[in-house]
Design an enzyme around this catalytic site. Structure first.
Site, PDB file in Angstrom:
ATOM      1  N   LYS A 174       0.798  -1.226   0.000  1.00 13.31           N
ATOM      2  CA  LYS A 174       0.000   0.000   0.000  1.00 13.31           C
ATOM      3  C   LYS A 174       0.834   1.280   0.000  1.00 13.31           C
ATOM      4  O   LYS A 174       0.375   2.323  -0.480  1.00 13.31           O
ATOM      5  CB  LYS A 174      -0.938   0.008   1.200  1.00 13.31           C
ATOM      6  CG  LYS A 174      -2.157  -0.897   1.054  1.00 13.31           C
ATOM      7  CD  LYS A 174      -3.148  -0.320   0.072  1.00 13.31           C
ATOM      8  CE  LYS A 174      -4.468  -1.080   0.104  1.00 13.31           C
ATOM      9  NZ  LYS A 174      -5.484  -0.473  -0.786  1.00 13.31           N
ATOM     10  N   SER A 426       0.488  -9.948  -0.885  1.00 17.33           N
ATOM     11  CA  SER A 426       0.309  -8.499  -0.772  1.00 17.33           C
ATOM     12  C   SER A 426       0.483  -7.930   0.626  1.00 17.33           C
ATOM     13  O   SER A 426       0.614  -6.713   0.773  1.00 17.33           O
ATOM     14  CB  SER A 426      -1.086  -8.112  -1.288  1.00 17.33           C
ATOM     15  OG  SER A 426      -2.086  -8.799  -0.563  1.00 17.33           O
TER      16      SER A 426
END
Length: 640
Positions: A174, A426
Site C-alpha cells: 500500500k 500483498s
C-alpha cells in the site's frame, strides 16, 4: 464519461532522477540508482542540459567537457504527464447483489462483459504506462523479491513464484500508491496535511509517506479497529481518529473533516496516481521474470490489479492477469459479469484487507479493459495458502495477502498449468489472535483433514463397530455424548486424509452398514462453530438459528440483546474471537409461529449483518429440534 472526483490542481509529477554514465550513482530511474541521487538532486534545482545529446531516459551531459572541467551530475528535465485520465463514473443507483448470487467452480474465471475498445482506451493506457515508469515510489518502497516456491511448485506442477510485497517497510504494497499520490500534491497543499480512512495497510502506507514528506496526517479508523493496528499507525507519527462502526461511516467522516480542515483526502485505491504507484509491481515482475505466463493478484477495491494489468498488458499482452477474491467478497467478479459496478449487500470480513462492498470507478474501468478474469476462493483455501507460504519461507501472511496464492494453486491444478506463475503476496499484517482459526481451517483447505458426522445406534458394541468400519483411520478429533432418545447417537469427528478414495471408501462402508455419514469439511458453520460446541440436542420447540456479525467493541453485544430480549428467548450461543473487526456469533432463539418477521425487524434495527442458519444440515443433525422431533413450526413455510 466524466472526470472522477479528485484533486487535480495540485498535480505536478516530480522529475525522474538521472545521472551521467560516469557518475557514482549510475544511470536510470530504478531504485538502486535513484535512491541515493534523490538525497542531493531535487527537482527545484536548475541545471544546464544539452538537449541535442540524450541517452536512455534523458541522461545528462555538461555543455563543455575537458580535463579542466570534468563531467558533473545534472538534474534531468521534468517529465510532465498529461492531465489525469478520464474514467466512467458509476450510476447514481448501484445494482445491489449478494456474494452467493455468483458461485464459481474451483478454478473457474467469472465472465467479463467488455465494451467495444476505443481510441480513448488506448490513450488512457498509454498515460498509465508513462505514469508507472515515472512513479515516485522508491523513496519509501523497496523492489520486493520474487521468490521461487519449490515445495509448492512440485506439488502443484507449475513453477510458482511469490512476489513478496509482504516484505515492504510496512509489510504491505500500500505504501507505493500512497506515496506516489502524496508526492504529487503541491507543496502549498501538502502543508495543510492529508487525511485518509482505513483500518489496515493503507493507513500505515499514508502514515509512512507523510513522515517521509514531512506533512501532517490524520488517519480515520473504525472504532472496531484492533489495537495492534492503531498502535502501528501511531508509531509512524500520524494522528488517529476513531470514528464510525464500519468503513463507510469512517470514510464519510474522513471526507467531511478533510473539507473542513483543507486537507487532501488520500483514497485507498480509486485514484490514477494510486493505481500507477501499485503498477510498479507489474514493472518489477516483468523485469524479474521475463518468462512469466500468469500473474495472480488479490482484489479488494481493485487498485493493485489495475496498476499491474496496466503495465503488464502494455508490455506483455500475452501474459494472463487474473484477479482472486474471497468467495464472500466478490464485488469485482460480479461487477465485471454485469458490466457495471455492483455493490455487495454484505461481505465476509475474514480477509479484511480485500473485504470491500464496492470497487473503484477507476479500477473497474481498467479491469474491464485489461484483466483476463476474476476467480474466487474459499476461507479454508486461504488458510491453506497461509500454511503453504509458511512452509516455504517461514513467513506468515495475513488472509488478504494469501488470497492470490490460493487462487494460483486452484487455477493451476484445475487447468494443468506448468509454466511460470507469479502470485502477489500483498501483506503480512496478521493479528496474532487470528492464527487460531487459520490453523484450524488450514488442513481442511489442504485436503489433509476431513470433518465427518455419523449417526450410530445407542447399543453396546456399536462404537467399536463404527471404528472398525473406518478402516484404521487416524482420528484427530472426536465428540460424542449419549443421546436422550436411546435410539441414535450422533458423532462429530475428524480424520487425517492420505487419499481421497480411501476416505470415500470408509464413508461408503459406514453408510452401507446403516451408519449414516456425511462429509462436513466444506461447511463453514461446522468448522467455525459446531465442532467447538458442547452438549447435544435439546427439546426446544420453535427454535431458529442465526449467525450474527457483532462488532468487536464494548457494548456491541448489549446492543443486540436489547433488540431481541426479552421478547425472544435465547436458547443457544457460540462465539470465539478470531482477531477480526467483527465476531461471527451463532444464536438460537425461540420463535413462535408468525413471529419471524418481528424478530428479523428487531435484528435489523441493530445494523448488524445476520443470516438465518436454521436449515443448516449439520446443525439439525447435531443439535436441531428435528433430531428429537420437537419442531412445531414447518420451517419451509413462508416467513409470514
Amino acid at each position: 464519461p466524466a472526470l472522477t472526483n479528485m484533486a487535480t490542481a495540485a498535480f505536478r509529477p516530480a522529475a525522474p532522477c538521472m545521472a551521467s554514465p560516469r557518475s557514482s550513482f549510475g544511470v536510470g530511474p530504478g531504485p538502486a540508482s535513484c535512491r541515493a541521487a534523490r538525497k542531493t538532486l531535487r527537482c527545484e534545482k536548475s541545471f544546464a542540459f544539452d538537449k541535442k545529446i540524450s541517452l536512455r531516459g534523458g541522461a545528462l551531459r555538461p555543455n563543455v567537457i575537458s580535463p579542466q572541467s570534468p563531467p558533473s551530475v545534472y538534474q534531468g528535465p521534468s517529465v510532465y504527464l498529461p492531465n489525469l485520465p478520464v474514467h466512467n463514473t458509476a450510476k447514481d443507483t448501484l445494482k445491489e447483489v449478494n456474494p452467493e448470487d455468483m458461485v464459481l467452480a474451483e478454478g473457474e474465471l467469472g465472465a467479463v462483459t467488455r465494451p467495444m475498445a476505443t481510441a480513448q482506451d488506448a490513450e488512457r493506457l498509454n498515460w498509465y504506462l508513462r505514469a508507472i515508469l515515472t512513479a515516485n515510489v522508491y523513496d519509501v518502497a523497496v523492489e520486493s523479491a520474487l521468490d521461487f516456491a519449490p515445495r509448492l511448485s512440485e506439488r502443484i506442477g507449475a513453477r510458482i513464484h511469490f512476489k513478496r510485497e509482504d516484505l515492504q517497510p510496512v509489510f504491505s504494497f500500500k505504501l507505493r500508491g500512497a506515496y506516489n499520490r502524496m508526492v504529487n500534491i503541491s507543496p502549498e497543499q501538502r502543508k495543510k496535511g492529508v487525511i485518509c480512512s482505513s483500518a489496515g495497510n493503507h493507513a500505515q502506507g499514508v502514515a509512512l509517506a507523510a513522515r517521509e514528506l514531512g506533512c501532517d496526517a490524520v488517519i480515520c479508523m473504525p472504532i472496531t479497529t484492533p489495537a495492534i493496528k492503531i498502535e502501528a499507525v501511531k508509531r509512524l507519527g500520524a494522528t488517529v481518529a476513531l470514528e464510525g462502526e464500519n468503513y463507510d461511516a469512517c470514510q464519510a467522516y474522513a471526507k467531511k473533516r478533510g473539507v473542513d480542515e483543507g486537507r487532501t483526502f488520500v483514497p485507498p485505491f480509486d485514484d490514477p496516481l494510486i493505481v500507477a504507484g501499485q503498477g510498479t509491481i507489474g514493472m518489477e515482475i516483468v523485469r524479474q521474470l521475463p518468462s512469466v505466463e500468469y500473474v495472480f493478484v488479490p482484489v479488494g477495491g481493485g487498485g493493485l490489479i489495475s496498476g499491474i494489468a496496466a503495465y503488464v498488458k502494455s508490455i506483455r499482452p500475452d501474459v494472463k492477469v487474473i484477479g482472486v477474491e474471497p468467495e464472500g467478497a466478490n464485488a469485482m467478479a460480479q461487477s465485471l459479469f454485469h458490466g457495471e459496478i455492483c455493490r455487495l449487500a454484505k461481505v465476509d470480513p475474514f480477509a479484511d484487507g480485500v473485504a470491500v462492498k464496492q470497487v473503484g470507478e477507476v479500477c473497474f474501468d481498467l479491469c474491464q479493459q485489461l484483466v483476463d478474469g476474476v476467480m474466487t476462493v474459499k476461507t479454508d483455501q486461504i488458510c491453506a495458502a497461509i500454511k503453504d507460504v509458511f512452509t516455504e519461507n517461514r513467513s506468515i501472511l495475513e488472509p488478504a495477502g494469501a488470497v492470490a496464492v490460493a487462487g494460483a494453486k486452484a487455477y493451476c491444478q484445475v487447468h494443468g498449468i506448468t509454466g511460470d506463475v507469479v502470485a502477489v503476496t500483498s501483506g503480512a499484517n496478521m493479528n496474532f489472535d487470528r492464527l487460531r482459526i487459520v490453523s484450524q481451517l488450514a488442513d481442511g483447505g489442504l485436503k489433509q483433514e476431513a470433518t465427518l458426522v455419523s449417526s450410530i445406534p445407542e447399543t453396546n458394541g456399536s462404537f467399536k463397530t463404527f471404528v472398525e468400519l473406518m478402516g484404521g483411520a487416524n482420528f484427530t478429533e472426536f465428540k460424542y455424548r449419549v443421546s436422550d432418545n436411546n435410539q441414535q447417537a450422533v458423532v462429530l469427528y475428524s480424520v487425517t486424509v492420505n487419499d481421497d478414495s480411501e476416505l470415500q471408501a470408509s464413508v461408503d462402508r459406514l453408510n452401507n452398514q446403516g451408519f449414516f455419514t456425511e462429509n462436513l469439511t466444506d461447511d463453514e458453520t461446522t468448522q467455525v462453530h459446531l465442532r467447538h460446541m458442547v452438549g447435544g440436542s435439546a427439546n426446544v420447540v420453535d427454535e431458529r438459528i442465526y449467525k450474527v456479525e457483532i462488532p468487536e467493541r464494548a457494548g456491541a453485544l448489549e446492543t443486540f440483546l436489547n433488540a431481541v430480549s426479552p421478547a425472544f428467548q435465547i436458547t443457544m450461543t457460540h462465539y470465539r474471537s478470531d482477531g477480526g473487526q467483527v465476531g461471527n456469533t451463532l444464536f438460537g432463539l425461540k420463535v413462535g409461529a408468525g413471529e419471524i418477521a418481528a424478530l428479523e425487524t428487531a435484528m435489523k434495527s441493530t445494523g448488524y449483518v445476520f443470516v438465518d442458519m436454521t436449515s443448516n444440515a449439520a446443525y439439525n443433525m447435531l443439535y436441531g429440534c428435528q433430531r428429537v422431533g420437537a419442531c412445531a413450526v414447518d420451517f419451509a413455510e413462508h416467513k409470514a
